[in-house]
Motif scaffolding. Structure first.
Motif, PDB file in Angstrom:
ATOM      1  N   ARG A 526       0.846  -1.189   0.000  1.00 56.49           N
ATOM      2  CA  ARG A 526       0.000   0.000   0.000  1.00 56.49           C
ATOM      3  C   ARG A 526       0.887   1.247   0.000  1.00 56.49           C
ATOM      4  N   TYR A 527       0.418   2.281  -0.699  1.00 51.84           N
ATOM      5  CA  TYR A 527       1.116   3.563  -0.648  1.00 51.84           C
ATOM      6  C   TYR A 527       0.180   4.656  -1.158  1.00 51.84           C
ATOM      7  N   SER A 528       0.554   5.894  -0.862  1.00 49.34           N
ATOM      8  CA  SER A 528      -0.160   7.064  -1.369  1.00 49.34           C
ATOM      9  C   SER A 528       0.757   7.816  -2.309  1.00 49.34           C
ATOM     10  N   VAL A 529       0.146   8.503  -3.285  1.00 48.39           N
ATOM     11  CA  VAL A 529       0.949   9.235  -4.251  1.00 48.39           C
ATOM     12  C   VAL A 529       0.240  10.532  -4.624  1.00 48.39           C
ATOM     13  N   GLU A 530       1.027  11.593  -4.756  1.00 42.65           N
ATOM     14  CA  GLU A 530       0.527  12.884  -5.227  1.00 42.65           C
ATOM     15  C   GLU A 530       1.247  13.213  -6.531  1.00 42.65           C
ATOM     16  N   LEU A 531       0.438  13.497  -7.593  1.00 44.27           N
ATOM     17  CA  LEU A 531       0.991  13.804  -8.912  1.00 44.27           C
ATOM     18  C   LEU A 531       0.531  15.201  -9.304  1.00 44.27           C
ATOM     19  N   SER A 532       1.471  16.104  -9.523  1.00 46.70           N
ATOM     20  CA  SER A 532       1.122  17.498  -9.786  1.00 46.70           C
ATOM     21  C   SER A 532       0.620  17.733 -11.203  1.00 46.70           C
ATOM     22  N   GLN A 533       1.008  16.884 -12.139  1.00 40.25           N
ATOM     23  CA  GLN A 533       0.641  17.107 -13.545  1.00 40.25           C
ATOM     24  C   GLN A 533       0.145  15.821 -14.190  1.00 40.25           C
ATOM     25  N   TYR A 534      -0.830  15.184 -13.580  1.00 40.63           N
ATOM     26  CA  TYR A 534      -1.347  13.952 -14.173  1.00 40.63           C
ATOM     27  C   TYR A 534      -2.166  14.253 -15.429  1.00 40.63           C
ATOM     28  N   GLY A 535      -2.965  15.309 -15.370  1.00 34.40           N
ATOM     29  CA  GLY A 535      -3.755  15.722 -16.528  1.00 34.40           C
ATOM     30  C   GLY A 535      -3.230  17.014 -17.119  1.00 34.40           C
ATOM     31  N   ARG A 536      -3.561  17.246 -18.384  1.00 39.28           N
ATOM     32  CA  ARG A 536      -3.104  18.453 -19.084  1.00 39.28           C
ATOM     33  C   ARG A 536      -4.333  19.273 -19.487  1.00 39.28           C
ATOM     34  N   ARG A 537      -4.411  20.474 -18.953  1.00 31.61           N
ATOM     35  CA  ARG A 537      -5.568  21.345 -19.192  1.00 31.61           C
ATOM     36  C   ARG A 537      -5.379  22.121 -20.479  1.00 31.61           C
ATOM     37  N   ILE A 538      -6.363  22.003 -21.382  1.00 29.53           N
ATOM     38  CA  ILE A 538      -6.367  22.769 -22.627  1.00 29.53           C
ATOM     39  C   ILE A 538      -7.741  23.401 -22.751  1.00 29.53           C
ATOM     40  N   GLY A 539      -7.871  24.630 -22.293  1.00 31.82           N
ATOM     41  CA  GLY A 539      -9.158  25.312 -22.328  1.00 31.82           C
ATOM     42  C   GLY A 539     -10.184  24.576 -21.497  1.00 31.82           C
ATOM     43  N   SER A 540     -11.264  24.173 -22.148  1.00 35.89           N
ATOM     44  CA  SER A 540     -12.346  23.463 -21.448  1.00 35.89           C
ATOM     45  C   SER A 540     -12.122  21.956 -21.431  1.00 35.89           C
ATOM     46  N   LEU A 541     -10.956  21.515 -21.851  1.00 36.95           N
ATOM     47  CA  LEU A 541     -10.653  20.089 -21.901  1.00 36.95           C
ATOM     48  C   LEU A 541      -9.552  19.741 -20.902  1.00 36.95           C
ATOM     49  N   LEU A 542      -9.607  18.523 -20.438  1.00 35.51           N
ATOM     50  CA  LEU A 542      -8.563  17.976 -19.576  1.00 35.51           C
ATOM     51  C   LEU A 542      -8.186  16.614 -20.147  1.00 35.51           C
ATOM     52  N   ILE A 543      -6.931  16.458 -20.530  1.00 35.85           N
ATOM     53  CA  ILE A 543      -6.468  15.225 -21.169  1.00 35.85           C
ATOM     54  C   ILE A 543      -5.562  14.492 -20.187  1.00 35.85           C
ATOM     55  N   LEU A 544      -5.834  13.207 -19.969  1.00 37.02           N
ATOM     56  CA  LEU A 544      -5.072  12.445 -18.979  1.00 37.02           C
ATOM     57  C   LEU A 544      -4.960  10.989 -19.405  1.00 37.02           C
ATOM     58  N   PRO A 545      -3.920  10.270 -18.912  1.00 33.84           N
ATOM     59  CA  PRO A 545      -3.783   8.845 -19.237  1.00 33.84           C
ATOM     60  C   PRO A 545      -4.869   8.022 -18.567  1.00 33.84           C
ATOM     61  N   ALA A 546      -5.293   6.977 -19.235  1.00 34.96           N
ATOM     62  CA  ALA A 546      -6.274   6.068 -18.633  1.00 34.96           C
ATOM     63  C   ALA A 546      -5.657   5.270 -17.497  1.00 34.96           C
ATOM     64  N   LEU A 547      -4.359   4.982 -17.607  1.00 34.30           N
ATOM     65  CA  LEU A 547      -3.669   4.163 -16.608  1.00 34.30           C
ATOM     66  C   LEU A 547      -2.612   5.007 -15.906  1.00 34.30           C
ATOM     67  N   PRO A 548      -2.727   5.214 -14.590  1.00 34.65           N
ATOM     68  CA  PRO A 548      -1.745   6.045 -13.876  1.00 34.65           C
ATOM     69  C   PRO A 548      -0.339   5.468 -13.884  1.00 34.65           C
ATOM     70  N   LEU A 549      -0.224   4.144 -13.847  1.00 35.61           N
ATOM     71  CA  LEU A 549       1.092   3.517 -13.749  1.00 35.61           C
ATOM     72  C   LEU A 549       1.155   2.356 -14.727  1.00 35.61           C
ATOM     73  N   ALA A 550       1.928   2.529 -15.801  1.00 35.84           N
ATOM     74  CA  ALA A 550       2.005   1.497 -16.828  1.00 35.84           C
ATOM     75  C   ALA A 550       2.752   0.270 -16.313  1.00 35.84           C
ATOM     76  N   ARG A 551       2.351  -0.891 -16.790  1.00 37.11           N
ATOM     77  CA  ARG A 551       3.075  -2.126 -16.471  1.00 37.11           C
ATOM     78  C   ARG A 551       4.381  -2.151 -17.250  1.00 37.11           C
ATOM     79  N   ARG A 552       5.358  -2.923 -16.719  1.00 36.34           N
ATOM     80  CA  ARG A 552       6.693  -2.930 -17.321  1.00 36.34           C
ATOM     81  C   ARG A 552       7.029  -4.290 -17.917  1.00 36.34           C
ATOM     82  N   GLY A 553       8.019  -4.308 -18.801  1.00 38.85           N
ATOM     83  CA  GLY A 553       8.586  -5.561 -19.271  1.00 38.85           C
ATOM     84  C   GLY A 553       8.356  -5.873 -20.737  1.00 38.85           C
ATOM     85  N   LEU A 554       7.181  -5.568 -21.266  1.00 41.72           N
ATOM     86  CA  LEU A 554       6.885  -5.957 -22.645  1.00 41.72           C
ATOM     87  C   LEU A 554       7.624  -5.111 -23.668  1.00 41.72           C
ATOM     88  N   SER A 555       7.921  -3.867 -23.337  1.00 41.18           N
ATOM     89  CA  SER A 555       8.562  -2.981 -24.317  1.00 41.18           C
ATOM     90  C   SER A 555       9.961  -3.454 -24.694  1.00 41.18           C
TER      91      SER A 555
END
Length: 656
Positions: A526-555
């Protein structure tokens, strides 16, 4: 040189001959090397630091006492400087009792000058590996080393010794350390009444000659062997030879019973229940009536209280120490711990047999060729009566054989489970003078899993505060237990913050780890996390990743041309459940689920809005962990789609 060994096999020392620059009386090069010095090596100048022009090993059995003489000859050209100093070394491997009969070396400089290496200037040191407390191995080397681009290093040596086991292994191209080898030869010479059985692997184009009391194998243009992520064990790739031999009327390893009889002779005297062993067993199961609990208590004691430390002197690479000694010293290697466990179980009234098994990172057993290609020892508990029924729920129980597999060396594997390194492997059960090959169970991909629950709150400016609960089970939990149990908390927090670094300046706090010791429970982080720039504000839109933390290894599976199959070892399942509380008056647009099917596994990414909460669900399953080389392009296509899906961006729009 092409000899390899591991924890059941004796650790064979290497004599590091750092070819020195002592200029002695110039002399002609040895005649055997001259034909190979003009080989064209230009094809490898950009990709390899060395090329082995010629290597030759000749093994001669001298008599029925087990004495042998081995000669090796090598010529290698240095193409360019290497970061790995081993590329400029010549290796002479010695067991503790081997004696060097002769040693000669030369350096052919680019200007055709011949420098003879002074074999009298030898420094000797002891050799220790990361898990050996003591061995009778020594390392000798020439000083100072020489590095000369364009030089050709030539050396030959002979050594004599006595076989600990009547078998020999040769890797064609072994002196190249994975680099290219132009010619590699191995020759076996037997006494008049000698006999041999052999098997070659990964070597369909080997040339073979047999004469009276002599056999010769010849390979050309070997390698280079490219190291790739998630590739099979190197011994599953390189061309190699395994030879079992006997002089005169000595027994030959021709059947698995022959192997078992040889092993049993080493183990038998150490399976006797002494008063000290009986006393320890009685203490461990005092007041415990249930037989499974009794076995568990004994297993946990050996697994957790006996440290893994190897002392391998002479036959000690094969023969376990006495259980009483291991109990007294509180340490031992894999075969020591397995033997102690067998003795304690016997004292408690259970029947268990020693088991030899290769780990996945070494090789797999060929059932049609009995050999000593094992590097690990575990135990097989013979279940009887009602115990058979009660053990059905344990993953490590083979119902058809009535065997519960126990690995007391795997400190992170709870009772009734097995580490991934031995899962799915073929193992040799040694039952007195009989040897039985049995398949070790392999965990289903649905039970080797990692689940993540992410609960977050999003601000209109794109900042995110979240709590994460990660649960793992099966082999994944064993890997995580090792990581969290051996990594300082500050280092774990720093690693997590690096993984979130693409979302601004992350701050990870309140880290806790539950069920860190082996048990049937999941490992929970368990842990807590604070992210200052998870989403990107563009006017009336907010764009953000669907997954906060990507899984590793396949790349890591992408890039240049693939040369080897892909081997993950085990299948797996990953699930992510993400709940994001959206800021007031914001709602998502255009949520489209993604499903990807394949013979190798499946992928699912779905979305659901529940009031002000956006729910994201991701599941990835790998059901075929071994991908043959001809299926790699199709697998890469599947993985490529998964990686694209994992980068899905969501669009939120303010409604007023």
């Amino acid at each position: 040189m092409g000899y390899y060994a591991n924890c059941v096999l004796p650790r064979i020392a290497f004599l590091s001959l750092l070819l020195g620059t002592q200029l002695l009386l110039a002399e002609p090069l040895p005649g055997w090397a001259v034909p190979y010095l003009r080989h064209d090596t230009s094809a490898w100048e950009s990709s390899s630091s060395t090329v082995v022009l010629y290597e030759e090993g000749r093994l001669k059995l001298l008599d029925q006492s087990g004495r042998y003489r081995f000669r090796e000859r090598v010529a290698m050209r240095i193409l360019r400087p290497s970061r790995d100093s081993r590329d400029e070394r010549a290796f002479l491997r010695l067991s503790g009792d081997d004696q060097v009969v002769s040693l000669k070396g030369w350096t052919l400089l680019p200007n055709e000058e011949v420098v003879r290496l002074d074999s009298s200037k030898v420094a000797e040191t002891s050799d220790f590996t990361d898990y050996l407390l003591y061995s009778d191995i020594r390392v000798q080397h020439f000083l100072p080393p020489v590095t000369c681009v364009g030089c050709i290093f030539i050396y030959e040596y002979e050594k004599e010794g006595v076989f600990l086991a009547p078998t020999w292994k040769w890797i064609f191209g072994g002196n190249g350390l994975g680099g290219p080898t132009l010619e590699s030869v191995f020759e076996l010479r037997l006494p008049p009444e000698g006999k041999a059985r052999w098997q070659t692997y990964n070597s369909s184009d080997l040339l073979f000659e047999e004469r009276e009391n002599s056999m010769r194998w010849h390979a050309k243009t070997i390698g280079p062997f490219i190291q790739e992520p998630h590739m099979p064990a190197m011994l599953e790739v390189v061309p190699r030879l395994v030879v079992n031999f006997a002089a005169g009327n000595d027994p030959l390893f021709a059947t698995w019973d022959d192997i078992a009889q040889w092993v049993w002779a080493l183990f038998e005297t150490n399976l006797v229940v002494t008063p000290a062993i009986q006393k320890q067993a009685d203490e461990l199961i005092a007041g415990v009536e249930d037989p499974i609990e009794q076995v568990t208590q004994i297993f946990d004691f050996v697994q957790q209280s006996i440290r893994y430390v190897a002392i391998e002197i002479g036959i000690g690479g094969y023969k376990p120490h006495s259980p009483e000694e291991v109990l007294k010293q509180q340490y031992g290697d894999c075969k020591d711990k397995a033997t102690l466990l067998a003795a304690l179980l016997s004292a408690a009234g259970f029947d268990a047999s020693p088991v030899l098994i290769p780990t996945r990172d070494v090789t797999h057993i060929n059932p049609d060729f009995p050999s000593l290609e094992f590097n690990h020892a575990i135990l097989a508990l013979q279940a009887k009566g009602d115990l058979v029924r009660r053990l059905q729920s344990y993953f490590a129980f083979s119902a058809e054989a009535g065997v519960l597999w126990l690995d007391p060396t795997a400190e992170m594997a709870p009772f009734g489970s097995l580490p991934g390194a031995v899962q799915g492997q073929l193992a040799l059960v040694v039952d007195h003078d009989r040897g039985f090959l049995l398949d070790v169970p392999e965990l289903d991909s649905a039970k080797n899993r990692s689940d993540r629950a992410f609960s977050a709150r999003l601000s209109p400016q794109g900042a995110l505060g979240a709590t994460s609960i990660e649960r793992s089970s099966g082999e994944r939990s064993m890997q995580e237990r090792y990581y969290y149990g051996n990594t300082p908390k500050a280092q774990v927090l720093a690693a997590l913050e690096r993984r979130f670094a693409t979302h601004g300046s992350p701050s990870v706090t309140k880290l806790t780890v539950e069920n860190l010791k082996p048990s049937d429970d999941e490992l929970i982080v368990r842990y807590s996390v604070e992210l200052s720039q998870y989403g990107r504000r563009i006017g009336s839109l907010l764009i953000l990743p669907a997954l906060p933390l990507a899984r590793r290894g396949l790349s890591t599976l992408f890039g240049e041309e693939r040369f080897h199959p892909i081997d993950f070892g085990l299948g797996l399942t990953e699930e992510d459940r993400i709940e994001v509380t959206l800021p007031p008056d914001w709602e998502p647009e255009g949520l489209s689920p993604i499903e990807i099917g394949s013979d190798f596994g499946s992928y699912q990414l779905t979305f659901k809005v529940n009031g002000s909460v956006l729910e994201v669900y991701r599941r990835f399953r790998l059901t075929q962990p071994f991908i043959p080389i001809d299926q790699v392009p199709t697998f890469r296509d599947f993985v490529g789609k998964v990686l694209v899906a994992d980068k899905t961006q969501l669009v939120l729009r303010v409604t007023r």
